[in-house]
Design a protein around this motif. Structure first.
Motif, PDB file in Angstrom:
ATOM      1  N   MET A 192       0.839  -1.195   0.000  1.00  0.00           N
ATOM      2  CA  MET A 192       0.000   0.000   0.000  1.00  0.00           C
ATOM      3  C   MET A 192       0.876   1.248   0.000  1.00  0.00           C
ATOM      4  N   ARG A 205      -5.176   4.844   3.549  1.00  0.00           N
ATOM      5  CA  ARG A 205      -6.321   3.985   3.251  1.00  0.00           C
ATOM      6  C   ARG A 205      -7.435   4.717   2.494  1.00  0.00           C
ATOM      7  N   GLU A 206      -7.417   6.058   2.476  1.00  0.00           N
ATOM      8  CA  GLU A 206      -8.496   6.804   1.837  1.00  0.00           C
ATOM      9  C   GLU A 206      -8.245   6.882   0.334  1.00  0.00           C
ATOM     10  N   SER A 207      -9.206   6.435  -0.450  1.00  0.00           N
ATOM     11  CA  SER A 207      -9.030   6.392  -1.901  1.00  0.00           C
ATOM     12  C   SER A 207      -8.785   7.787  -2.477  1.00  0.00           C
ATOM     13  N   ALA A 208      -9.481   8.787  -1.984  1.00  0.00           N
ATOM     14  CA  ALA A 208      -9.316  10.137  -2.514  1.00  0.00           C
ATOM     15  C   ALA A 208      -7.899  10.632  -2.299  1.00  0.00           C
ATOM     16  N   ILE A 210      -5.187   8.736  -1.843  1.00  0.00           N
ATOM     17  CA  ILE A 210      -4.261   7.925  -2.650  1.00  0.00           C
ATOM     18  C   ILE A 210      -4.221   8.444  -4.078  1.00  0.00           C
ATOM     19  N   SER A 211      -5.403   8.621  -4.676  1.00  0.00           N
ATOM     20  CA  SER A 211      -5.446   9.060  -6.072  1.00  0.00           C
ATOM     21  C   SER A 211      -4.863  10.459  -6.226  1.00  0.00           C
TER      22      SER A 211
END
Length: 875
Positions: A192, A205-208, A210-211
């Protein structure tokens, strides 16, 4: 989280937990956007090693600010990539070997190596050779690589070879790590994205989030066009864009100079003298055109650079050369392809053993055999296929073009292979034949003659990458299936064989053949060639037409397109199969004029003799060749040696294909003092009038090695080879403190491949002699082939070996057999196990004559005279 080895640490406890610590042998690659993002991980790692009493070795080679300063715990090892790949690699490996097992290492950013070597492939090769070595000695090493800077040719091998590969991102002032590869360790969150927060590396862990972080830098698909553009192609593209901007008036002309200099070093040469010539005669568009015909990356090598330079020099000198020269559409297989081939086929370390001068031939057979079966990367194979599709079924020749070849000081003439490909058959068949040719040339770098040549010149440790030049074979199809040029040959801008007072050595000479030029550059034991003095082309050594016929060319090399190979056949047979040939231009017929080969074919006896007389008298060919050689010598400021072909057309025009140009390794010498005027006949050892090649000289001879013609002529073939090997031992006996000047005398041709015609020594056997004498006593009709322009001659010239021929039956030639028979034979002293050969081989040392006499030799190449005598006045 369990740490696999608590004794090893990255210096950041949170990072240790993230990848579960280090394992001995780990090579960690940090992919970063800038070196500033690599540095924060280096210092804690070094501090951790120091706390455990371990010294860190820092390899310093880049231009960015230093990552570490030398102190008691950090050893800074300065290495220089500009000195060459092999030297750079060797220095690093020596340091690792000296450090021993274990050890902690930090490398500067690897991306600068690609800049210094102009190649992503070479960067990958360095890593693939260094990483496994560090792994084997259980060391820990840090490397950095700039993101989106390299093609997959670098990133893919590095990712595959490294044990740990970590992507580092900087976003809004914070650092993040995304592990891409961690060998032999795993955790549920290992792969990760992790944020560096204080002492911890916490999974994001937050997709926003990460992207947002990952899209802050471009993502390039491995198959995207941009991803495949590495340092090499990016530089060429930017140079093209700059040139276009200059032509459009959008950039100053001086902007081209920066790219011009860089591309010269990338693709043409790093030799100062060659680079000076390139800067003077080539342009940026010229080099960009070369880049478009490159396969792989790297330099084009000496042979290709010489060909390109010579053509550019002639174009500059006169616009007429654009009409006379046959255009070329060559391809260049870059020198980096060779090193990549060695690395990926597990040959590199085998080959390195040949760098040790005392044992350079030991074990050479194994890497040579491996090269003959090696595989090429897929991307290189695709480029090979595209090139062969371009040529279609036109015959091609694959020629060696190593970095040291055809340069000032080292010609490597005949040391590496060149292979003709008739290029017939299916697409797969043509590809396999081509691959076999490439492998054959690569393997020839491990041949005994190539390694011995390098050892003799003290260049075993020099970078010797093998580039290749792929050329269309000049010529046409004749008859139904024969392909060849009408004439081919070698030209020298100085003539070392002036057999007449009317010949001007400065005018140059040609060694001319009909058909393929292989017979001009190799010493053919079964035939002769036409030697042409360019200031007097009509003059020849023969005195009558019977001699002209006897000593003319009788065999022709051609490509048989049906057999798909190079073949040799009699001139008469080739001429009869090719009725369209304009034979009258190249040959003289007896018994009346005959216009075509078809007319000759109807005669019972073949009337043609290859003299080339009409070629010289009725065309400007000789003047063109003289102008060419003079122009090239003036540009090089050095004598030159060229290879060429020529084809003539029905309208009287012709094209010369200049396929090679290199410096001719001649050694200057002033006029030599003459011998005493009143030498007694019994004091003359040898007197010869005829073929003399080499500078005039007067010298003392310390040792004479004489092969008795009558005894040698009775030996079976196997024993003649044994004598040849014995000569090699004797010529090198005594080492550096041995005799200074050796004179070698023997029957027939030295270096022949046919023992019935002479002594089959290799050049490495006789490269220590000073004077080489061929005694014309093997066969009445066998005269010396003076070998002008051949690889054999080039080696004689390079080594400053005087060549002469002795004709015992001529009244003005003399061999004093009594001298050799009456002196002590030192054979058994030098080679005790060879005493049985004493009747065939006699070794006479000048020291045995005592203080009252010395053996002297006087040679005058202008008068074509050699006399070896006992000097009793000035011993």
């Amino acid at each position: 989280m369990t740490i696999v080895n608590p004794q090893l640490s990255l210096g950041l406890p949170g990072l240790d937990r993230m990848i579960r610590g280090l394992i001995p042998g780990d090579n960690l690659v940090w992919e970063v956007d800038s070196v500033e993002d690599y540095a924060p991980f280096v210092r804690p790692y070094c501090d951790s090693a120091a706390a455990r009493g371990q010294k860190v070795v820092y390899f310093r080679f880049a231009s960015h600010p230093p990552l570490l300063e030398p102190n008691g715990k950090v050893e800074v090892c300065q290495v220089h990539p500009a000195e060459g790949f092999e030297t750079f690699l060797a220095e690093i490996h020596k340091t690792i070997e000296r450090t021993g097992r274990g050890g902690f290492y930090v490398f500067d950013c690897l991306s600068e190596l690609a800049v210094d070597w102009y190649s992503d492939q070479m960067l990958a090769n360095f890593f693939m050779l260094t990483c496994p070595y560090l792994y084997d000695v259980e060391a820990i090493a840090y490397f950095a690589l700039l993101r989106n800077y390299h093609s997959s040719h670098a990133t893919a091998p590095i990712t595959e070879t490294a044990q740990v590969f970590l992507d580092v991102y900087r976003h809004k002032g914070h650092l993040y790590i995304h592990p891409l590869k961690v060998q032999q360790r795993y955790s549920p969150t290992m792969y990760m994205l992790h944020a560096w927060e204080g002492d911890d590396f916490t999974p994001v862990r937050e997709s926003a989030r990460i992207s947002e972080i990952l899209t802050s830098v471009p993502w390039l698909h491995p198959e995207s066009e941009h991803y495949r553009v590495g340092v090499w192609h990016r530089t060429f593209l930017r140079a093209e864009e700059t040139l276009a901007a200059i032509r459009a008036g959008e950039a100053p002309p001086g902007k081209a100079g920066e790219y011009f200099q860089r591309l010269i070093r990338m693709a043409l040469s790093r030799d100062e003298r060659v680079r000076a010539l390139v800067e003077k005669h080539l342009t940026l568009p010229d080099i960009l055109d070369i880049g478009k015909r490159m396969i792989g990356t790297g330099l084009v090598g000496g042979k290709a650079a010489g060909m390109l330079l010579a053509r550019a020099i002639l174009r500059q000198q006169s616009p007429r050369w654009a009409d006379v020269l046959e255009p070329h559409d060559s391809f260049y297989i870059g020198s980096d392809v060779f090193y990549t081939f060695l690395v990926q086929n597990g040959i590199w370390w085998m080959r390195q053993r040949q760098k040790d001068a005392p044992s350079h031939l030991e074990g050479a057979g194994r890497p040579r055999q491996r090269m003959l079966t090696g595989r090429f990367p897929d991307y290189i194979m695709r480029q090979f296929e595209e090139m062969l599709d371009y040529f279609g079924q036109s015959p091609i020749i694959v020629r060696s073009s190593s970095l040291l070849e055809d340069n000032f000081g080292n010609s490597f003439a005949g040391k590496y292979e060149s292979v003709f490909c008739a290029n017939q058959g299916s697409r797969e068949k043509r590809l396999q034949d081509f691959l076999s040719a490439v492998r054959t040339i690569y393997a020839s770098t491990m041949s005994e003659k190539a390694l011995s040549y390098r050892a003799a010149r003290g260049i075993l440790d020099r970078d010797e990458q093998m580039a290749l030049l792929v050329q269309r074979v000049s010529g046409s199809v004749y008859g139904e299936n024969l392909f060849f040029p009408q004439i081919a040959g070698v030209g020298l801008s100085v003539n070392p064989y002036a057999w007449s007072e009317y010949i001007d050595p400065k005018a140059g000479m040609l060694r001319l053949v009909f058909g393929l030029g292989t017979r001009a550059v190799e010493r053919a034991d079964d035939d002769y060639t036409r030697v042409v003095a360019l200031n007097a082309p009509e003059r020849r050594p023969e005195s009558n037409f019977d001699e002209v016929r006897r000593y003319s060319q009788h065999r022709v090399d051609v490509l048989d397109l049906t057999a798909n190979q190079l073949v040799s056949d009699r001139f008469a047979a080739v001429a009869r199969r090719c009725p369209e040939l304009p034979l009258a231009l190249f040959a003289c017929g007896e018994g009346g004029e005959v216009r075509t080969a078809g007319d000759a074919g109807r005669a019972d006896a073949f009337p043609w003799v290859l003299t080339f007389d009409r070629l010289f008298a009725q065309t400007p060919f000789v003047q063109d060749m003289r102008d060419m050689l003079r122009t090239l010598q003036e540009a090089y400021d050095y004598p030159v040696d060229v290879e060429f072909t020529a084809n003539f057309f029905a309208d009287g025009s012709y094209k010369i294909n200049l396929v090679q140009c290199r410096p001719l390794q001649v050694k200057g010498a002033g006029p030599a003092a003459g011998p005493p005027p009143d030498i007694r006949r019994e004091d003359v050892v040898v007197e010869a009038h005829g073929a003399v090649i080499g500078q005039s000289r007067l010298l003392a001879v310390d040792r004479l090695i004489y092969v008795e013609p009558a005894v040698y002529g009775q030996l079976p073939v196997a024993e003649r080879y044994a004598v040849a090997r014995l000569i090699g031992r004797l010529a090198h006996a005594g080492g550096p403190g041995g005799p200074r000047t050796l004179m070698l005398l023997g029957p027939g041709r030295w270096g022949t491949t046919t023992p019935s015609l002479g002594i089959p020594v290799r050049f490495a056997d006789i490269d220590a002699v000073g004077v080489l004498c061929e005694i014309v006593a093997m066969r009445d009709d066998l005269v010396p082939d003076v070998s002008l322009g051949t690889h054999f001659l080039n080696e004689l010239i390079e080594m400053d070996i005087l060549y002469t021929a002795l004709f015992p039956t001529r009244p003005d030639n003399f061999l004093n057999k009594a001298f050799f028979e009456s002196r002590p034979n030192r054979l058994a002293d030098l080679a005790p196990d060879a005493a049985a050969w004493a009747a065939a081989v006699r070794v006479v040392d000048a020291a045995d004559l005592g203080p009252a006499a010395a053996v002297k030799l006087y040679a005058n190449h202008l008068k074509q005279t050699v006399i070896c005598y006992l000097d009793r006045e000035n011993p």
